[in-house]
Design an enzyme around this catalytic site. Structure first.
Site, short mmCIF file in Angstrom:
data_model
loop_
_atom_site.label_atom_id
_atom_site.label_comp_id
_atom_site.label_asym_id
_atom_site.label_seq_id
_atom_site.Cartn_x
_atom_site.Cartn_y
_atom_site.Cartn_z
N ASP A 87 -3.75 4.50 -6.66
CA ASP A 87 -4.26 4.57 -5.29
C ASP A 87 -5.69 4.08 -5.15
OD1 ASP A 87 -1.82 5.73 -4.56
OD2 ASP A 87 -2.54 7.74 -5.02
N GLU A 88 -6.06 3.11 -5.97
CA GLU A 88 -7.43 2.60 -5.94
C GLU A 88 -7.66 1.64 -4.78
OE1 GLU A 88 -5.35 2.29 -8.54
OE2 GLU A 88 -6.22 3.24 -10.31
N LYS A 91 -5.26 -1.10 -4.50
CA LYS A 91 -4.71 -2.36 -5.04
C LYS A 91 -4.03 -3.17 -3.93
CE LYS A 91 -2.21 0.12 -7.85
NZ LYS A 91 -2.76 1.47 -7.64
N GLY A 92 -3.26 -2.46 -3.07
CA GLY A 92 -2.52 -3.14 -2.01
C GLY A 92 -3.46 -3.93 -1.10
N GLY A 138 2.81 3.36 -3.72
CA GLY A 138 2.61 3.28 -2.27
C GLY A 138 1.36 2.45 -2.04
N HIS A 139 1.55 1.22 -1.63
CA HIS A 139 0.42 0.31 -1.44
C HIS A 139 0.25 0.08 0.06
CE1 HIS A 139 1.19 -1.34 -5.78
NE2 HIS A 139 0.87 -0.06 -5.74
N THR A 194 6.88 11.82 -8.56
CA THR A 194 7.20 11.48 -7.17
C THR A 194 8.68 11.76 -6.86
OG1 THR A 194 7.67 9.21 -7.79
CG2 THR A 194 5.41 9.68 -7.09
N ARG A 226 18.87 2.18 -24.21
CA ARG A 226 19.88 1.12 -24.24
C ARG A 226 21.19 1.50 -23.58
NH1 ARG A 226 18.56 0.19 -30.44
NH2 ARG A 226 18.76 2.43 -30.20
N GLN A 270 0.46 1.89 -9.90
CA GLN A 270 -0.17 3.02 -10.59
C GLN A 270 -1.55 2.60 -11.14
OE1 GLN A 270 3.55 2.60 -11.52
NE2 GLN A 270 3.64 3.62 -9.57
N ARG A 294 1.52 13.95 -0.40
CA ARG A 294 0.77 15.04 -1.05
C ARG A 294 -0.73 14.78 -0.96
NH1 ARG A 294 3.21 15.06 -6.99
NH2 ARG A 294 3.22 12.83 -6.57
N LYS A 350 -13.51 1.58 -1.10
CA LYS A 350 -13.80 2.83 -0.39
C LYS A 350 -15.25 3.30 -0.54
CE LYS A 350 -10.04 5.20 0.53
NZ LYS A 350 -8.72 5.89 0.57
N SER A 403 -15.19 -3.13 -1.20
CA SER A 403 -14.42 -2.87 0.00
C SER A 403 -15.06 -1.71 0.74
CB SER A 403 -12.98 -2.55 -0.40
OG SER A 403 -12.25 -2.15 0.72
P1 GDP Z 1 -2.95 1.49 -3.91
O1 GDP Z 1 -1.80 2.35 -4.29
O2 GDP Z 1 -3.86 1.21 -5.04
O3 GDP Z 1 -2.52 0.24 -3.20
O4 GDP Z 1 -3.81 2.34 -2.87
P2 GDP Z 1 -3.21 3.16 -1.62
O5 GDP Z 1 -2.79 2.17 -0.59
O6 GDP Z 1 -2.22 4.15 -2.07
O7 GDP Z 1 -4.49 3.99 -1.19
C1 GDP Z 1 -5.64 3.38 -0.74
C2 GDP Z 1 -5.87 3.82 0.73
O8 GDP Z 1 -7.19 3.54 1.09
C3 GDP Z 1 -5.00 3.07 1.73
O9 GDP Z 1 -4.70 3.92 2.79
C4 GDP Z 1 -5.90 1.93 2.19
O10 GDP Z 1 -5.60 1.49 3.52
C5 GDP Z 1 -7.24 2.58 2.16
N1 GDP Z 1 -8.36 1.70 1.80
C6 GDP Z 1 -8.38 0.63 0.95
N2 GDP Z 1 -9.64 0.17 0.83
C7 GDP Z 1 -10.42 0.96 1.58
C8 GDP Z 1 -11.82 1.01 1.84
O11 GDP Z 1 -12.61 0.24 1.31
N3 GDP Z 1 -12.27 1.99 2.68
C9 GDP Z 1 -11.43 2.88 3.27
N4 GDP Z 1 -11.95 3.80 4.06
N5 GDP Z 1 -10.11 2.86 3.06
C10 GDP Z 1 -9.61 1.92 2.22
P1 IMO Z 2 0.22 3.51 -6.72
O1 IMO Z 2 0.86 2.22 -7.16
C1 IMO Z 2 -0.87 7.60 -7.73
C2 IMO Z 2 1.85 9.75 -10.41
C3 IMO Z 2 2.63 10.92 -9.87
C4 IMO Z 2 2.73 11.79 -11.12
C5 IMO Z 2 2.90 10.76 -12.23
C6 IMO Z 2 4.35 10.53 -12.66
O2 IMO Z 2 0.37 3.78 -5.27
O3 IMO Z 2 -1.18 3.59 -7.22
P2 IMO Z 2 6.39 9.26 -11.52
O4 IMO Z 2 7.12 9.55 -10.25
O5 IMO Z 2 5.81 7.90 -11.58
O6 IMO Z 2 7.19 9.57 -12.74
O7 IMO Z 2 5.17 10.33 -11.52
O8 IMO Z 2 2.37 9.54 -11.72
N1 IMO Z 2 2.01 8.48 -9.66
C7 IMO Z 2 1.06 7.94 -8.89
N2 IMO Z 2 -0.15 8.41 -8.54
N3 IMO Z 2 -0.46 6.38 -7.32
C8 IMO Z 2 0.73 5.89 -7.69
O9 IMO Z 2 1.13 4.64 -7.43
C9 IMO Z 2 1.58 6.70 -8.47
N4 IMO Z 2 2.83 6.55 -8.99
C10 IMO Z 2 3.07 7.63 -9.72
O10 IMO Z 2 1.94 11.56 -8.83
O11 IMO Z 2 1.51 12.45 -11.34
MG MG Z 3 -0.88 4.12 -3.70
#
Ligand code: GDP
Ligand code: IMO
Ligand code: MG
Length: 437
Positions: A13-14, A16-17, A40-41, A128, A142, A223, A302, A330, A412
């Site tokens: 959730d950094e 990436k999307g 979830g991107h 998840t 396998r 991830q 969550r 962020k 960002s």
């Molecule tokens: P990913 O899984 O790495 O793609 O990240 P997520 O999409 O799960 O979580 C990042 C969240 O932060 C998303 O809701 C984005 O829309 C939001 N986001 C991304 N970059 C920024 C930023 O620079 N500032 C803020 N406030 N939100 C951001």
């Molecule tokens: P993105 O791509 C954050 C976490 C789950 C759990 C562990 C194992 O959006 O960054 P799993 O269902 O994969 O076997 O769960 O990994 N997890 C994530 N946490 N962002 C994700 O994806 C994640 N995908 C899995 O919360 O701790």
């Molecule tokens: Mg995510």
């Protein structure tokens, strides 16, 4: 153009999307290489929010080709759903979305086993519940069923029957759960085949041909490094290779064709699910970051645990992925924080640790060593040029870069494409975006 991997450097959730969507403009093809719809991107475009789980975020750029590689585990229900959601939002995928024939399928019994296993655990992973782990277990064991198996319904049914018999023995005798019906599962998957198979091809062949024809590929990691099954905080990890090395295994593209790795890190840290998190904040500041950053899971809703930037973690990720450059996302979330801390090291039993610990029982007990920085108390979301950032924000970023030993070339400051500072003059970024030489 080059072939580049985008990788998360923390616990997912950094952002990436957002970054993939932003730079897809400069690439021809975007490929996912691991994970599944546990990801979830979220991408925001002109106020509209799109959440991608299985399909690469690059799909939002018209005309770009997107690949779901062999390293991904595919739930056909989730796939069909996501294609439908995109099409109803006016984003056509036909002729530019391909699924690997070698990708393994997630089956209903994977979810059933995962639920039973999680319920039985004293210290829960907090997965998840998408069936990701059990599907990868079957792949390595396998006995997995691959997308290509959908081509031959009789063979497919026989495999489902054998697997269901095996899973039922575990579900019923170990977990005292209900038995599953193999033919119902086979019928439903065979019924969905006609909506999946038109996308299926040998994506390894496709990608290798494309690269040899001069096309550039962006590999979209899901991830993050600390969730990687080998390099992460095992066993509190996901079941795939989320680090940059996974891009080769998960697509069939050789390492010498990859020109660089872009790491994504939040200006602080978050984690969803269980497992150690040394810089976690359970106080009002953590709550403030969670609210301002809207830190709630895109897949499961969550609340994400929030904490200070952990330079030990990101420095480790920079090493494991051999980052060419780093993106900090962020930054704006910290705009109103009075005092900002950075974890610069760990103390364990009175000693400073020199490296990220392997053992999670150690990681659970380390004491973060903090450095405190005054907050800049200014809105950064409208800033487009690095020079215009508040001096205190610049010194915070410079310190992060120094501590993790990586160049920062993109910052960002909001979810939208325009809310980004790109240091176009960064030599490392220029090298990444230059043609293969
Ligand atoms: P990913 O899984 O790495 O793609 O990240 P997520 O999409 O799960 O979580 C990042 C969240 O932060 C998303 O809701 C984005 O829309 C939001 N986001 C991304 N970059 C920024 C930023 O620079 N500032 C803020 N406030 N939100 C951001
Ligand atoms: P993105 O791509 C954050 C976490 C789950 C759990 C562990 C194992 O959006 O960054 P799993 O269902 O994969 O076997 O769960 O990994 N997890 C994530 N946490 N962002 C994700 O994806 C994640 N995908 C899995 O919360 O701790
Ligand atoms: Mg995510």
């Amino acid at each position: 153009m080059s072939n580049i991997v985008i990788v998360g450097t923390q616990w997912g959730d950094e952002g990436k999307g957002k970054i993939v969507d932003l730079i897809t403009e400069r690439f021809d093809v975007v490929a996912r290489y691991q994970g599944g719809h546990n990801a979830g991107h979220t991408v925001a475009i002109e106020g509209r929010k799109y959440v991608l789980h299985l399909i690469p975020s690059g799909i939002l750029r018209p005309g770009k080709v997107c690949i779901i590689g062999n390293g991904v585990v595919l739930d056909p229900v989730a796939f069909i759903d996501e294609v439908g959601t995109l099409e109803s939002a006016g984003i056509g995928v036909e002729g530019r979305l391909y699924v690997s024939n070698r990708a393994h399928l997630i089956m209903p019994y994977h979810r059933a086993v995962e639920t039973a296993e999680e319920n039985a655990l004293k210290e829960k992973i907090g997965t998840t519940s998408r069936g990701i782990g059990p599907s990868y277990e079957d792949k390595m064991g396998r006995r997995g069923i691959r997308v290509a198996d959908l081509l031959y319904p009789d063979r497919f049914r026989a495999k489902v029957r054998a697997n269901v018999e095996f899973k039922n023995s575990i579900l019923c005798s170990v977990y005292h759960s209900e038995a599953l019906n193999a033919d119902e599962i086979a019928d439903s998957y065979i019924g969905m085949a006609s909506r999946v198979l038109p996308f299926v091809t040998d994506t390894a062949e496709y990608l290798n041909l494309a690269i040899r024809q001069g096309k550039s590929v962006l590999f979209e990691g899901a991830q993050g490094t600390l969730l990687d099954v080998d390099h992460g905080t095992y066993p509190f990890v996901t079941s795939s290779s989320a680090t940059a090395g996974g891009a080769c295994i998960g697509t069939g593209v050789g390492p010498s064709l990859i020109d660089g790795v872009i790491g994504i890190a939040k200006a602080y840290t978050t984690r969803v699910g269980g497992g150690p998190f040394p810089t976690e904040l359970t106080d009002q500041v953590g709550h403030q970051i969670q609210q301002k950053g809207a830190e709630f899971g895109a897949s499961t809703g969550r609340p994400r645990r929030c904490g200070w930037f952990d330079a030990v973690v990101v420095r480790y990720a920079a090493l494991i992925n051999d980052l060419t450059t780093l993106v900090i996302t962020k930054l704006d979330v910290l705009d109103q924080v009075e005092e900002i801390k950075i974890c610069v090291g760990y103390e364990f039993m009175g000693q400073k640790l020199s490296f990220f610990p392997t053992d999670i029982s150690v990681l659970s007990e380390v004491k973060p060593i903090y450095e405190t920085h005054p907050g800049w108390k200014q809105d950064t979301s409208r800033i487009r040029r690095y020079e215009e950032l508040p001096a205190l924000a610049k010194s915070y970023l410079a310190r992060l870069s120094e501590l993790v030993d990586a160049d920062i070339s993109i910052i960002s400051t909001g979810p939208n494409r325009s809310e980004t500072i790109i240091l176009e003059e960064s030599p490392r970024l220029q090298k990444l975006f230059a043609s293969r030489g």
